[in-house]
Design a protein around this motif. Structure first.
Motif, PDB file in Angstrom:
ATOM      1  N   UNK A 115     118.746  17.888  39.133  1.00  0.00           N
ATOM      2  CA  UNK A 115     117.283  17.803  38.612  1.00  0.00           C
ATOM      3  C   UNK A 115     116.785  16.181  38.783  1.00  0.00           C
ATOM      4  N   UNK A 116     116.177  15.725  39.986  1.00  0.00           N
ATOM      5  CA  UNK A 116     115.907  14.401  40.106  1.00  0.00           C
ATOM      6  C   UNK A 116     114.581  14.244  40.164  1.00  0.00           C
ATOM      7  N   UNK A 117     113.978  12.941  39.318  1.00  0.00           N
ATOM      8  CA  UNK A 117     112.607  13.007  39.052  1.00  0.00           C
ATOM      9  C   UNK A 117     112.339  11.510  39.689  1.00  0.00           C
ATOM     10  N   UNK A 118     110.849  11.297  39.825  1.00  0.00           N
ATOM     11  CA  UNK A 118     110.440   9.755  40.129  1.00  0.00           C
ATOM     12  C   UNK A 118     109.495   9.328  38.992  1.00  0.00           C
ATOM     13  N   UNK A 119     109.532   8.308  38.664  1.00  0.00           N
ATOM     14  CA  UNK A 119     108.536   7.699  37.783  1.00  0.00           C
ATOM     15  C   UNK A 119     107.532   7.074  38.614  1.00  0.00           C
ATOM     16  N   UNK A 120     107.855   6.380  39.617  1.00  0.00           N
ATOM     17  CA  UNK A 120     107.048   5.547  40.600  1.00  0.00           C
ATOM     18  C   UNK A 120     106.240   6.548  41.270  1.00  0.00           C
ATOM     19  N   UNK A 121     106.666   7.691  41.551  1.00  0.00           N
ATOM     20  CA  UNK A 121     105.738   8.477  42.330  1.00  0.00           C
ATOM     21  C   UNK A 121     104.436   9.156  41.616  1.00  0.00           C
ATOM     22  N   UNK A 122     105.018   9.411  40.333  1.00  0.00           N
ATOM     23  CA  UNK A 122     103.726   9.854  39.331  1.00  0.00           C
ATOM     24  C   UNK A 122     102.715   8.538  39.219  1.00  0.00           C
ATOM     25  N   UNK A 123     103.280   7.339  38.896  1.00  0.00           N
ATOM     26  CA  UNK A 123     102.310   6.318  38.630  1.00  0.00           C
ATOM     27  C   UNK A 123     101.491   5.811  39.972  1.00  0.00           C
ATOM     28  N   UNK A 124     102.338   6.019  41.091  1.00  0.00           N
ATOM     29  CA  UNK A 124     101.513   5.768  42.466  1.00  0.00           C
ATOM     30  C   UNK A 124     100.400   6.695  42.708  1.00  0.00           C
ATOM     31  N   UNK A 125     100.619   8.092  42.383  1.00  0.00           N
ATOM     32  CA  UNK A 125      99.547   9.153  42.412  1.00  0.00           C
ATOM     33  C   UNK A 125      98.526   8.772  41.674  1.00  0.00           C
ATOM     34  N   UNK A 126      98.609   8.346  40.374  1.00  0.00           N
ATOM     35  CA  UNK A 126      97.851   8.117  39.297  1.00  0.00           C
ATOM     36  C   UNK A 126      96.982   7.053  40.031  1.00  0.00           C
ATOM     37  N   UNK A 127      97.666   6.060  40.362  1.00  0.00           N
ATOM     38  CA  UNK A 127      96.913   4.763  40.937  1.00  0.00           C
ATOM     39  C   UNK A 127      96.313   5.223  42.070  1.00  0.00           C
ATOM     40  N   UNK A 128      96.621   5.858  43.019  1.00  0.00           N
ATOM     41  CA  UNK A 128      96.070   6.210  44.338  1.00  0.00           C
ATOM     42  C   UNK A 128      94.618   6.797  44.215  1.00  0.00           C
ATOM     43  N   UNK A 129      94.790   7.689  43.015  1.00  0.00           N
ATOM     44  CA  UNK A 129      93.071   8.227  42.971  1.00  0.00           C
ATOM     45  C   UNK A 129      92.246   7.376  42.609  1.00  0.00           C
ATOM     46  N   UNK A 130      92.511   5.997  42.355  1.00  0.00           N
ATOM     47  CA  UNK A 130      91.407   5.025  42.180  1.00  0.00           C
ATOM     48  C   UNK A 130      91.488   3.904  43.156  1.00  0.00           C
ATOM     49  N   UNK A 131      92.497   4.325  44.238  1.00  0.00           N
ATOM     50  CA  UNK A 131      92.544   3.250  45.521  1.00  0.00           C
ATOM     51  C   UNK A 131      92.018   3.881  46.810  1.00  0.00           C
ATOM     52  N   UNK A 132      91.870   3.120  47.652  1.00  0.00           N
ATOM     53  CA  UNK A 132      91.623   3.676  48.952  1.00  0.00           C
ATOM     54  C   UNK A 132      91.934   2.605  50.027  1.00  0.00           C
ATOM     55  N   UNK A 133      92.224   3.128  51.344  1.00  0.00           N
ATOM     56  CA  UNK A 133      92.690   2.237  52.224  1.00  0.00           C
ATOM     57  C   UNK A 133      91.569   1.549  52.795  1.00  0.00           C
ATOM     58  N   UNK A 134      92.023   0.024  52.999  1.00  0.00           N
ATOM     59  CA  UNK A 134      90.996  -0.942  53.298  1.00  0.00           C
ATOM     60  C   UNK A 134      90.531  -1.925  51.933  1.00  0.00           C
TER      61      UNK A 134
END
Length: 363
Positions: A227-246
């Motif tokens: 059972x392998x998990x990622x903290x980085x992925x969870x943070x990135x997804x949360x951050x991505x909700x407020x980010x956009x390309x450009x």
């Protein structure tokens, strides 16, 4: 569960009563009026010995063989892997005695009481409590079965994490230990591992113990108990909700590799690949960047599935090579260059849509 002997006696008596009444119903004529009369003196008093029910097998109206035959009908064939209903009737220092209707009481060892750590049996079980149990093994030489609750919880925990992975859910779990490779957490009672490369925190790894981290599933493999998990992925997804390309963001250089630099942007890391530093060729990122440098970068890609943010300063250069000769000029004009970049992306999108329509019309 097997009924007690008095219940079995009653069932045999009921069966014989039904059999006799059926015979009488099929063979007797309509009862005569005198057959329906009775004398009140014939009714025994409440304390009369003749009115008391006698459960002795010798006077039950059937033989020992009949009783044994009916008892055998209730002797279930228990097999390892089966789930059975049972009732707790004794808590002992090393485990619990469970009545599951077998000829001998079953035993559940202390280590099988729960998938989680418990101080004692009473944390999970209470006398007379009825619940489901997992049969672990065949009967031993004493005819006793071994039971488990932990195995049931284990199976259901894997079902749950598979469903959470399917939903791409973000979960929160407490770090209970760290090692050289990463951090350990528990999810639904199962032990999970967060690789060091997937820990994204401003604290050092050893200080994460006791912290609750948002996590995403990387691997769920019951057969290999992985059972392998990622903290980085969870943070990135949360951050991505407020980010956009450009978008232009301010970051800090946290690490430099031969292939690029990792930039911290508000708690998550993005990669500034060596090919995205400048239009001019660069031998190594060390020639341009230093750890802890504050800089502006532009987001050129957001990959939520892999938890990656790709960055660029090349797209922000007013003139090719400015990152090598005058980085401050690049940062001062970053928003202006980003606006031009967005406009370019919009025009490319429009062109692609027009080409798609022309192809569709020509088919």
């Amino acid at each position: 569960m097997i009924e007690n002997p008095s219940q079995i006696v009653k069932e045999i008596s009921d069966e014989k009563e039904i059999e006799n009444s059926t015979i009488e119903e099929n063979t007797s004529d309509t009862p005569k009026e005198e057959d329906l009369s009775f004398d009140h003196k014939d009714i025994p008093s409440a304390d009369s010995s003749s009115s008391r029910r006698n459960n002795d097998l010798d006077t039950a109206g059937f033989t020992q063989e009949e009783f044994a035959s009916l008892l055998g009908k209730y002797d279930y064939n228990f097999k390892p892997g089966d789930l059975v209903k049972g009732t707790v009737f004794a808590l002992e220092p090393k485990g619990a005695m469970i009545d599951i209707g077998a000829k001998t009481a079953a035993f559940m060892p202390m280590q099988e009481v729960s998938i989680n750590r418990v101080e004692g049996l009473s944390d999970v079980l209470q006398p007379s409590e009825s619940r489901e149990f997992f049969i672990m093994s065949e009967e031993n030489e004493d005819g006793q079965l071994a039971l488990s609750i932990r195995r049931i919880e284990y199976q259901r925990a894997w079902e749950r994490v598979r469903q959470l992975q399917k939903e791409d859910a973000t979960i929160y779990s407490e770090v209970f230990a760290t090692n050289r490779g990463g951090a350990l957490v528990r999810v639904e009672g199962l032990r999970g591992f967060i690789p060091g490369s997937h820990i994204s925190a401003r604290k050092i790894k050893e200080d994460l113990e006791g912290e609750y981290l948002p996590l995403k599933f990387l691997e769920v493999d019951e057969e290999r108990n992985r059972l392998v998990l990622s903290h980085r992925r969870a943070l990135v997804e949360k951050k991505m909700n407020r980010l956009e390309v450009g978008e232009v963001v301010i970051g800090s250089v946290k690490g430099i590799k031969p292939y690029g630099a990792f930039i911290d942007i508000g708690g998550v890391s993005g990669l500034l690949h060596i090919s995205e530093i400048s239009h001019e060729h660069i031998e190594t990122p060390h020639n341009v960047l230093n750890v802890n440098d504050q800089m502006k970068v532009m987001i050129i890609d957001l990959d939520s599935e892999r938890g990656r943010i790709s960055l660029s300063t090349k797209a922000l250069e007013p003139e090719p090579g400015d990152m090598l000769t005058d980085p401050q000029k690049v940062f001062n004009k970053a928003e202006e260059m980003a606006a031009k970049y967005k406009q370019m992306l919009l025009e490319q999108t429009d062109e692609n849509e027009e080409q798609t329509v022309e192809i569709a019309e020509s088919v």
